[in-house]
Motif scaffolding. Structure first.
Motif, PDB file in Angstrom:
ATOM      1  N   UNK A  45       0.816  -1.202   0.000  1.00 20.68           N
ATOM      2  CA  UNK A  45       0.000   0.000   0.000  1.00 20.68           C
ATOM      3  C   UNK A  45       0.853   1.256   0.000  1.00 20.68           C
ATOM      4  N   UNK A  46       0.182   2.388  -0.032  1.00 19.30           N
ATOM      5  CA  UNK A  46       0.908   3.656  -0.012  1.00 19.30           C
ATOM      6  C   UNK A  46       1.556   3.864   1.348  1.00 19.30           C
ATOM      7  N   UNK A  47       2.655   4.575   1.347  1.00 22.05           N
ATOM      8  CA  UNK A  47       3.392   4.799   2.589  1.00 22.05           C
ATOM      9  C   UNK A  47       4.024   6.186   2.574  1.00 22.05           C
ATOM     10  N   UNK A  48       4.091   6.800   3.726  1.00 21.41           N
ATOM     11  CA  UNK A  48       4.765   8.086   3.871  1.00 21.41           C
ATOM     12  C   UNK A  48       6.112   7.851   4.549  1.00 21.41           C
ATOM     13  N   UNK A  49       7.093   8.638   4.177  1.00 19.35           N
ATOM     14  CA  UNK A  49       8.430   8.505   4.742  1.00 19.35           C
ATOM     15  C   UNK A  49       8.786   9.774   5.512  1.00 19.35           C
ATOM     16  N   UNK A  50       9.371   9.597   6.686  1.00 16.66           N
ATOM     17  CA  UNK A  50       9.674  10.713   7.575  1.00 16.66           C
ATOM     18  C   UNK A  50      11.134  10.669   8.018  1.00 16.66           C
ATOM     19  N   UNK A  51      11.702  11.869   8.228  1.00 21.82           N
ATOM     20  CA  UNK A  51      12.994  11.998   8.911  1.00 21.82           C
ATOM     21  C   UNK A  51      12.672  12.309  10.364  1.00 21.82           C
ATOM     22  N   UNK A  52      13.312  11.642  11.271  1.00 13.99           N
ATOM     23  CA  UNK A  52      12.944  11.724  12.686  1.00 13.99           C
ATOM     24  C   UNK A  52      14.089  12.319  13.505  1.00 13.99           C
ATOM     25  N   UNK A  53      13.753  13.254  14.431  1.00 16.48           N
ATOM     26  CA  UNK A  53      14.749  13.811  15.345  1.00 16.48           C
ATOM     27  C   UNK A  53      14.065  14.314  16.602  1.00 16.48           C
ATOM     28  N   UNK A  54      14.857  14.483  17.647  1.00 19.24           N
ATOM     29  CA  UNK A  54      14.341  14.952  18.929  1.00 19.24           C
ATOM     30  C   UNK A  54      14.452  16.471  18.996  1.00 19.24           C
ATOM     31  N   UNK A  55      13.383  17.118  19.457  1.00 20.96           N
ATOM     32  CA  UNK A  55      13.367  18.567  19.604  1.00 20.96           C
ATOM     33  C   UNK A  55      12.956  18.921  21.030  1.00 20.96           C
ATOM     34  N   UNK A  56      13.149  20.177  21.387  1.00 21.47           N
ATOM     35  CA  UNK A  56      12.686  20.700  22.662  1.00 21.47           C
ATOM     36  C   UNK A  56      11.644  21.766  22.370  1.00 21.47           C
ATOM     37  N   UNK A  57      10.510  21.681  23.047  1.00 25.19           N
ATOM     38  CA  UNK A  57       9.427  22.641  22.830  1.00 25.19           C
ATOM     39  C   UNK A  57       8.641  22.800  24.122  1.00 25.19           C
TER      40      UNK A  57
END
Length: 128
Positions: A45-57
């Protein structure tokens, strides 16, 4: 009489940096990179691709603690489960934030904060 005749942007930015350095929450920002339509013949099926990182908010409820109803605001109704996030990262509408085990998506485009370089984003719950 104050020694400052007008707001000092540099002093405000340094103070904001110190506050956010110790007062923020960590979250995972999943930035949308691309998508694939998949191959239906192969069962993919269709899939989305993400770049992942930790942030502070910093996170906070928009007006009242989220409830199972809509809250009335000056701009209209705000659905329950929506949060406000203030960070240095500009979050797009297709990006995801994972905070305290739940996934959130940007409900609107980020708007600049009164502090230069900071962004305010309204988040809506994406999954449990």
């Amino acid at each position: 009489m104050s020694q400052f005749s007008r707001p000092d942007r540099n002093r405000i930015n340094v103070q904001a940096e110190q506050i956010f350095q110790y007062a923020g929450n960590t979250a995972t920002l999943r930035t949308y990179v691309s998508a694939s339509a998949g191959v239906p013949e192969a069962g993919l099926g269709d899939a989305a691709y993400y770049a992942q990182r930790t942030i502070t908010a910093q996170f906070g409820s928009n007006i009242n603690p989220p409830r199972n109803m809509e809250n009335v605001a000056a701009a209209g109704l705000i659905a329950a489960g929506m949060f406000q996030m203030v960070s240095r990262e500009r979050v797009g509408r297709q990006d995801e934030i994972i905070w305290q085990g739940s996934t959130y998506r940007a409900d609107s485009d980020p708007v600049p904060s009164v502090l230069p370089g900071w962004w305010v984003t309204i988040l809506k719950r994406g999954s449990e």
